[in-house]
Scaffold this active site. Structure first.
Site, PDB file in Angstrom:
ATOM      1  N   HIS A  22     -18.779  54.864   5.125  1.00  0.00           N
ATOM      2  CA  HIS A  22     -19.236  56.060   4.586  1.00  0.00           C
ATOM      3  C   HIS A  22     -18.424  56.967   5.442  1.00  0.00           C
ATOM      4  O   HIS A  22     -18.834  57.595   6.318  1.00  0.00           O
ATOM      5  CB  HIS A  22     -20.816  56.303   4.493  1.00  0.00           C
ATOM      6  CG  HIS A  22     -21.087  57.614   3.838  1.00  0.00           C
ATOM      7  ND1 HIS A  22     -22.358  57.929   3.702  1.00  0.00           N
ATOM      8  CD2 HIS A  22     -20.305  58.610   3.397  1.00  0.00           C
ATOM      9  CE1 HIS A  22     -22.345  59.126   3.277  1.00  0.00           C
ATOM     10  NE2 HIS A  22     -21.291  59.471   3.014  1.00  0.00           N
ATOM     11  N   HIS A  60     -15.261  60.353   5.061  1.00  0.00           N
ATOM     12  CA  HIS A  60     -14.479  61.133   4.158  1.00  0.00           C
ATOM     13  C   HIS A  60     -13.185  61.704   4.886  1.00  0.00           C
ATOM     14  O   HIS A  60     -13.348  62.204   5.994  1.00  0.00           O
ATOM     15  CB  HIS A  60     -15.379  62.508   3.737  1.00  0.00           C
ATOM     16  CG  HIS A  60     -16.614  62.284   2.945  1.00  0.00           C
ATOM     17  ND1 HIS A  60     -16.558  62.306   1.381  1.00  0.00           N
ATOM     18  CD2 HIS A  60     -17.803  62.013   3.086  1.00  0.00           C
ATOM     19  CE1 HIS A  60     -17.779  61.971   1.140  1.00  0.00           C
ATOM     20  NE2 HIS A  60     -18.553  61.699   2.062  1.00  0.00           N
ATOM     21  N   ASP A  74     -11.374  64.014   4.106  1.00  0.00           N
ATOM     22  CA  ASP A  74     -11.012  65.550   4.039  1.00  0.00           C
ATOM     23  C   ASP A  74     -11.927  66.154   5.264  1.00  0.00           C
ATOM     24  O   ASP A  74     -11.824  67.255   5.756  1.00  0.00           O
ATOM     25  CB  ASP A  74     -11.080  66.285   2.894  1.00  0.00           C
ATOM     26  CG  ASP A  74     -12.428  65.830   2.128  1.00  0.00           C
ATOM     27  OD1 ASP A  74     -13.261  65.169   2.699  1.00  0.00           O
ATOM     28  OD2 ASP A  74     -12.518  66.770   1.104  1.00  0.00           O
ATOM     29  N   GLY A 103     -20.529  66.031  -3.984  1.00  0.00           N
ATOM     30  CA  GLY A 103     -20.494  67.294  -4.366  1.00  0.00           C
ATOM     31  C   GLY A 103     -21.911  67.905  -4.428  1.00  0.00           C
ATOM     32  O   GLY A 103     -22.870  67.127  -4.300  1.00  0.00           O
ATOM     33  N   HIS A 125     -23.137  59.475  -4.023  1.00  0.00           N
ATOM     34  CA  HIS A 125     -23.730  60.338  -3.041  1.00  0.00           C
ATOM     35  C   HIS A 125     -25.298  60.832  -3.571  1.00  0.00           C
ATOM     36  O   HIS A 125     -25.330  61.064  -4.819  1.00  0.00           O
ATOM     37  CB  HIS A 125     -23.087  61.537  -2.652  1.00  0.00           C
ATOM     38  CG  HIS A 125     -22.175  61.290  -1.310  1.00  0.00           C
ATOM     39  ND1 HIS A 125     -20.935  60.803  -1.596  1.00  0.00           N
ATOM     40  CD2 HIS A 125     -22.220  61.832  -0.407  1.00  0.00           C
ATOM     41  CE1 HIS A 125     -20.197  60.438  -0.483  1.00  0.00           C
ATOM     42  NE2 HIS A 125     -20.882  61.335   0.145  1.00  0.00           N
ATOM     43  N   GLU A 149     -28.780  64.541  -0.580  1.00  0.00           N
ATOM     44  CA  GLU A 149     -28.557  65.604   0.294  1.00  0.00           C
ATOM     45  C   GLU A 149     -29.227  66.573  -0.124  1.00  0.00           C
ATOM     46  O   GLU A 149     -29.452  67.672   0.780  1.00  0.00           O
ATOM     47  CB  GLU A 149     -27.096  65.772   0.340  1.00  0.00           C
ATOM     48  CG  GLU A 149     -26.156  64.777   1.366  1.00  0.00           C
ATOM     49  CD  GLU A 149     -24.777  64.719   1.471  1.00  0.00           C
ATOM     50  OE1 GLU A 149     -24.375  65.328   2.620  1.00  0.00           O
ATOM     51  OE2 GLU A 149     -24.095  64.629   0.515  1.00  0.00           O
ATOM     52  N   ASP A 195     -19.850  60.024   7.986  1.00  0.00           N
ATOM     53  CA  ASP A 195     -19.632  60.784   7.103  1.00  0.00           C
ATOM     54  C   ASP A 195     -18.364  61.524   7.247  1.00  0.00           C
ATOM     55  O   ASP A 195     -17.385  61.415   6.535  1.00  0.00           O
ATOM     56  CB  ASP A 195     -20.752  61.812   7.051  1.00  0.00           C
ATOM     57  CG  ASP A 195     -21.085  62.009   5.534  1.00  0.00           C
ATOM     58  OD1 ASP A 195     -20.368  61.519   4.546  1.00  0.00           O
ATOM     59  OD2 ASP A 195     -21.817  63.103   5.348  1.00  0.00           O
TER      60      ASP A 195
HETATM   61 ZN   LIG Z   1     -20.549  61.537   2.424  1.00  0.00          ZN
END
Ligand SMILES: [Zn+2]
Length: 348
Positions: A7, A9, A11, A164, A192, A195, A272
């Site tokens: 997991h 990302h 960016d 998102g 996802h 969150e 993450d």
């Molecule tokens: Zn994530």
């Protein structure tokens, strides 16, 4: 410890030095000093909510709008992870976020694929990619993304994800057609969830029938949901530091990873985002022991589970499992963890 990270990302994991260079050469307005750029890329700890955390991605995304930048950042991320003992990694990113300056969707995906291939060739770390669709994007665009991403399946793009803002776009079934297109294209499904919105959001995510869920920490307070996840074999790819930063868990000692693992739910441990959370996977492992209270055998078992739920084929994973198990066999403290990992491997 040889590590696997599922997991992560792209960016959120941009090197500060690279960001400075890209801002200068691409004419993107951004801080011009290392310290200034670091402060701009790392999100507040803690943020008020997930929405504030997501704003930390605006600058890196602005810097990642051409093929050269995407390829470089991907290769650098593989190199950074390889240097801390990550032997298998999955990198995810939202290709539709990188077409604002005219890059085509296919060229953008190919750039990340090339970066992953180059990083893997240089380091020996095995890399797989996950295309992330955004909850906030038009469902039709996400179908287009699923079709475009599927064309790169033979070059290591093996997964499909939805991420998102959850509060504004809580229902993943808005993108049901994109999930279907991804599945039809041979991509394996993660999403996802949790969150924002707690266990109810995790339950909602199960509607798309994922193999894995990114986050979903709220499951730890819901015995019925734990039982369902375990029965269905849905793995939670947990990121404790990021969860504290996003304000969904008050502190690391309160994070549910140990409770979930001890209850028998499949979980893995990841960062993450290395830059947004200013953390390496080694740091995250250290915190899991020192602050959350995982024992070393438990940590090892969690690490090893990643190779059972990874979005790669058996021919790729079998040698990695042997490598990990050989390493563990030489560490007496890990005897229990190895036995558990062996048991979970034989189930898969
Ligand atoms: Zn994530």
């Amino acid at each position: 410890m040889p590590k696997a990270e599922l997991h992560l990302h792209l960016d959120g994991s941009l090197r500060v030095g690279t960001a400075l260079e890209l801002a200068r050469t691409r004419g993107v307005e951004a801080p011009a000093t290392w310290r200034g750029m670091f402060d701009a890329l790392v999100a507040p700890m803690p943020c008020r909510d997930q929405a504030e955390l997501l704003r930390a991605f605006d600058l890196p995304i602005a810097l990642m709008q051409d093929a050269e930048a995407l390829e470089r950042i991907t290769a650098e991320l593989v190199a950074s992870k390889a240097a801390e003992g990550v032997r298998y990694m999955e990198i995810r990113w939202g290709p539709l976020l990188h077409v604002a300056r005219g890059l085509s969707l296919a060229d953008g995906i190919e750039a990340v694929v090339r970066g992953a291939e180059a990083g893997a060739a240089r380091t020996g770390t095995v890399v797989r990619l996950i295309a992330t669709a955004l909850r906030s994007h038009d469902p039709t665009d996400n179908v287009r993304l699923a079709v475009a991403a599927s064309r790169f399946r033979d070059r290591g793009l093996t997964g499909w994800d939805l991420a998102g803002p959850e509060a504004a776009f809580p229902d993943p079934l808005t993108h049901a057609t994109a999930f279907e297109a991804a599945r039809a294209g041979g991509l394996r499904i993660t999403i996802h969830a949790g969150e924002w919105g707690g266990a109810a959001q995790v339950r909602r995510a199960l509607a798309v029938n994922p193999e894995r869920i990114a986050h979903g920490e709220a499951t730890s307070g819901d015995p019925e949901l734990i039982a369902e996840m375990t029965a269905r074999g849905v793995c939670l790819d947990l990121c404790p530091t990021s969860n504290v930063q996003a304000g969904i868990v008050p502190s690391l000692p309160e994070h549910g990873i140990a409770r979930l693992h001890r209850a028998g739910a499949p979980v893995t441990l990841s960062t993450d985002d290395t830059t947004v959370s200013d953390i390496s996977l080694t740091d995250e492992y250290g915190r899991a022991v020192a602050e959350i209270g995982l024992t070393l055998p438990e940590l090892w078992a969690i690490d090893r589970i990643a190779l059972d739920v990874a979005f790669a084929d058996e021919a790729t994973l079998a040698p990695l499992r042997r490598e990990f198990d050989t390493w563990a066999a030489g560490v007496p403290e890990l005897g229990a963890g190895t036995a558990q990992a062996g048991a979970s491997a034989s189930r898969s």
